[in-house]
Enzyme design. Structure first.
Site, PDB file in Angstrom:
ATOM      1  N   CYS A  42       0.844  -1.198   0.000  1.00 16.72           N
ATOM      2  CA  CYS A  42       0.000   0.000   0.000  1.00 16.72           C
ATOM      3  C   CYS A  42       0.876   1.243   0.000  1.00 16.72           C
ATOM      4  O   CYS A  42       1.823   1.341   0.770  1.00 16.72           O
ATOM      5  CB  CYS A  42      -0.894  -0.012   1.245  1.00 16.72           C
ATOM      6  SG  CYS A  42      -1.708   1.560   1.595  1.00 16.72           S
ATOM      7  N   CYS A  61       0.282   3.407   3.628  1.00 12.86           N
ATOM      8  CA  CYS A  61       0.798   2.946   4.924  1.00 12.86           C
ATOM      9  C   CYS A  61       2.033   2.078   4.778  1.00 12.86           C
ATOM     10  O   CYS A  61       2.557   1.577   5.759  1.00 12.86           O
ATOM     11  CB  CYS A  61      -0.279   2.179   5.703  1.00 12.86           C
ATOM     12  SG  CYS A  61      -0.719   0.592   4.965  1.00 12.86           S
ATOM     13  N   ASP A  95      32.775   5.316  54.284  1.00 15.66           N
ATOM     14  CA  ASP A  95      34.069   4.839  53.804  1.00 15.66           C
ATOM     15  C   ASP A  95      34.153   3.329  53.899  1.00 15.66           C
ATOM     16  O   ASP A  95      33.393   2.700  54.631  1.00 15.66           O
ATOM     17  CB  ASP A  95      35.201   5.442  54.638  1.00 15.66           C
ATOM     18  CG  ASP A  95      35.357   6.937  54.397  1.00 15.66           C
ATOM     19  OD1 ASP A  95      35.950   7.602  55.258  1.00 15.66           O
ATOM     20  OD2 ASP A  95      34.861   7.413  53.355  1.00 15.66           O
TER      21      ASP A  95
END
Lengths: 536, 206
Positions: free
Chosen positions: A109, A112, A354
């Site tokens: 098509c 689309c 730490d």
């Protein structure tokens, strides 16, 4: 003419019941009526210029028809249009009911480009033709099952090339010009349903049906993304985007419950000054379709404790060598990841300590972000994971209150790091005997202001600044059997460097324990005993 | 402001313990983790400087008796200052004033900003940082290390006595950031604390 003449009212989202109630015969009849309601010459014009039935319907605003599972067969078209020539030609463009064979090379098509014909090239470049939306749904289902996803909902995302809107514009302009006097097209604005909207209408229900879940109105974390493009998608796009930045970013979809918003960027008259390029160019190749099914990140949060003085918070590797024995991130993440069956994880915490500082007491709030989890873990599984982490042989780390976070808690993490008070316990030595007066002096101070220059140990990577911090309170606990050691409990503002507050950092933190007591002070060990944050 | 979870202890008789409960259900368990064993505590623990820095010394730097130290952190930053054998300490009354206005600029006036340490001036190892004065004389203190000058101890302006009382800590002079290659070059010309202690017959490191 729009679909108001149908026997079944299909306004809004048709429910499963409504859809089921419309039988195949009904559907076919309604579709035929729709075609019949259009100027026959217009329909023929479009078919002759290789526009598929789906595009014809959407061009004239037939929205609800996309929910239909049936289609118009070539024979039906024949009876509607009363034509005898180019039957096969029309038939191909009409798509076929299941069972009908497609022998001839597909005509793509021109409007689309195959999208609404379920015609596309897959990620391997192979041409694929699905007979209907069900076929596409089946491919999606297969992909999801192959990847091992467990889902209870999904969000559909569609992406089509913007040129399709130009096609719609061009065809609509032509239709308006040529057939404007005839019914339905004299209006100013187009009623054209965009390819994206039409596709969404067409495939949402078949996917729901195939996966046995609902595309609910609440956006699901599971994304099914269809991307149509001109060129072959690069391999990184075709893969599940666990490794890309932000994988499966939450994209705004036009709708979530199957009722599309009229494409607002389409205005039929926008290009009225431009010549209508109708018929559109011949299309030989349909689009490539990249199908991606993945989950947006999920978050598992809780509080962690760290018992070891040799475990960093996050993986720490310098010059190919790991610092410390392990990391909190890896210990927790490596248990959560398999529980969610995800691709990877990121670790976030409300602040950090730490490597040589233990995290005790209530624990520090954290969150593990899991990419592309194959399943959202249940409460039971999460509880199991918590137990698993806490039962590890090495007892380096423990977790508490592990749970699935609904909101991603970003704000909380940053807040926790920069705003929330923390409580510590440190072992301090001073160069003289600790007197009762010293204990008094320390304990008496409340909300003491401290000026800290950026500690030398982090000065290489942080801005040289002088930061004012507050020590909210302090308590001294003598150590039995020692006159120069004591435990210092303190509660401070977020961002305070405790070690420097004790030893003074060459006098760059002022006041310090040493300066307060007028002697040298050293810190031997530090533990965090509380991170004052609610909600975790 | 977050809640401050302080609860009353149910046993206020316990001597020497703070009257608040630590924020866990099992306070006892936490206390066991926190309280050290006195047997294991050294009489004099090593200092933060000893633990985190490696000490180097430059005796007679550019001039006899101008002894300086360089404490280098693992991250590459160097704290420089006057070593115990420096002549200035021998003058009666010790150091009385410190002046950062040397060479072309006042070193105490510079502003280093940002993580990338913009505006930090690059100096050679013999560039002057400041002048220290005693009743008798004055001595130039130099960078010792080639690199960016990140910070000077401007506290010395108002409190020059810090040099007399604790030149190795609060009396530091400046912080330098050498490039790795430049550090390797200068390192070769510096000596360890042990060697310096022998040389000058002083004690180094507390």
């Amino acid at each position: 003419m729009s679909g108001e003449t149908e026997a079944v009212s299909l306004s809004g989202t048709p429910t499963t019941a409504e859809l089921a109630a419309v039988s195949n015969e009904e559907e076919t009849r309604i579709l035929s009526d729709a075609i019949r309601s259009l100027p026959p010459q217009a329909v023929k014009d479009l078919l002759n210029s290789e526009v598929c039935i789906a595009c014809i319907l959407r061009l004239f605003g037939f929205r609800e028809h996309f929910h239909f599972r049936s289609s118009i067969s070539s024979s039906m078209l024949h009876s509607v249009l009363g034509e005898s020539e180019h039957l096969e030609h029309y038939g191909i463009l009409a798509g076929s009911k299941s069972g009908e064979e497609l022998e001839v090379q597909q005509i793509v098509c021109r409007m689309c480009l195959g999208i609404l014909q379920y015609l596309y090239r897959n990620d391997k470049g192979i041409l694929v033709q699905k007979l209907s939306a069900d076929g596409l749904a089946a491919s999606i289902d297969e992909m999801i099952k192959q990847d091992g996803h467990e889902i209870d909902g999904f969000s559909l995302e569609l992406s089509v090339p913007p040129v399709l809107l130009e096609h719609d514009n061009a065809v609509w302009s032509y239709m308006k010009k040529r057939y404007g006097q005839e019914v339905g097209i004299a209006e100013e604005t187009s009623k054209c349903v965009s390819v994206k909207d039409a596709l969404k209408l067409a495939i949402t229900y078949p996917i729901e049906n195939m996966l046995d879940v609902k595309s609910s109105s609440i956006p699901s974390s599971f994304r099914i993304r269809l991307t149509y493009s001109q060129t072959k998608p690069s391999s990184s796009m075709a893969k599940s985007p666990g490794e890309t930045n932000g994988s499966c970013k939450r994209r705004k979809t036009a709708d979530v419950n199957g009722v599309p918003v009229r494409s607002s960027n389409f205005s039929g008259d926008q290009k009225s000054s431009e010549p209508c390029n109708f018929p559109l160019e011949k299309v030989n190749e349909p689009y490539y379709l990249a199908l991606v099914c993945c989950r947006t990140p999920i978050y598992i949060g809780g509080r962690y404790l760290k018992f070891s003085r040799n475990v960093s918070q996050t993986r720490w590797i310098i010059d190919d060598e790991r610092k410390g024995e392990s990391s909190v991130e890896e210990i927790i993440g490596s248990s959560i990841l398999p529980a969610c069956q995800g691709d990877s994880y990121k670790f976030h915490a409300a602040g950090r300590e730490d490597i040589d500082v233990r995290m005790l007491g209530s624990g520090r709030p954290f969150m593990v972000e899991v990419q592309n989890a194959r399943r959202v873990p249940s409460e039971a599984i999460i509880k199991e994971t918590e137990t698993k982490i806490n039962s590890l042989e090495e007892k380096l780390v423990a977790v508490k209150n592990l749970k699935l976070e609904v909101n991603n808690g970003w704000g909380l993490m940053h807040e926790g790091e920069s705003e929330k008070q923390k409580q510590y316990c440190s072992l301090v030595w001073i160069s003289r005997t600790l007197e009762d007066e010293d204990v008094q002096t320390i304990t008496a101070s409340k909300d003491m202001k401290v000026l800290q220059r950026t500690p030398i140990r982090v000065l290489h990577r942080r801005s040289p600044l002088e930061r004012e911090k507050i020590i909210h309170w302090m308590k001294v606990e003598r150590v039995a059997g020692s006159s120069q050691y004591f435990l210092l409990h303190l509660c401070t503002q977020a961002g305070t460097y405790i070690k420097e507050f004790v030893h003074g950092d060459f006098g760059r933190t002022n006041p310090s324990i040493g300066s307060i007591l007028g002697c040298r002070a050293e810190i031997l060990q530090l533990d965090v005993t509380d991170v004052k944050m609610d909600g975790f | 402001m977050a809640d401050h979870t302080v609860q009353e202890s149910n046993d206020p008789e316990k001597q020497g313990k703070p009257e608040f409960l630590l924020p866990v259900e099992d306070e006892g368990e936490l206390r066991k983790l926190l309280v050290p064993d006195p047997e294991n505590l050294p009489a004099t623990p090593s200092s933060a400087v000893e633990t985190n820095f490696v000490s180097y010394f430059a005796p007679d730097f550019t001039k006899p008796g101008h002894d300086q130290y360089v404490y280098r952190h693992a991250n590459g930053l160097c704290v420089v200052g006057l070593a115990p054998g420096h002549l200035a300490f021998k003058d009666e009354g010790g150091i009385t004033a410190v002046d950062f206005n040397v060479g072309k600029s006042d070193r105490s006036g510079m502003k280093v900003t940002g993580k990338r340490k913009k505006n930090a001036q690059h100096f050679e190892s013999n560039t002057a940082i400041c002048k220290v004065n005693t009743k008798a004389d004055s001595y130039i203190v130099r960078c010792c290390v080639k690199g960016s000058l990140l910070e000077v101890n401007d506290r010395l302006i108002k409190q020059p006595g810090l040099l007399n009382s604790s030149a190795d800590r609060e009396g530091y002079v400046a912080i330098m950031m050498p490039r790795p290659a430049d550090w390797l070059k200068v390192k070769a010309s510096l000596m360890s604390g042990e060697e310096y202690a022998k040389l000058r017959e002083v004690r180094v490191l507390n």
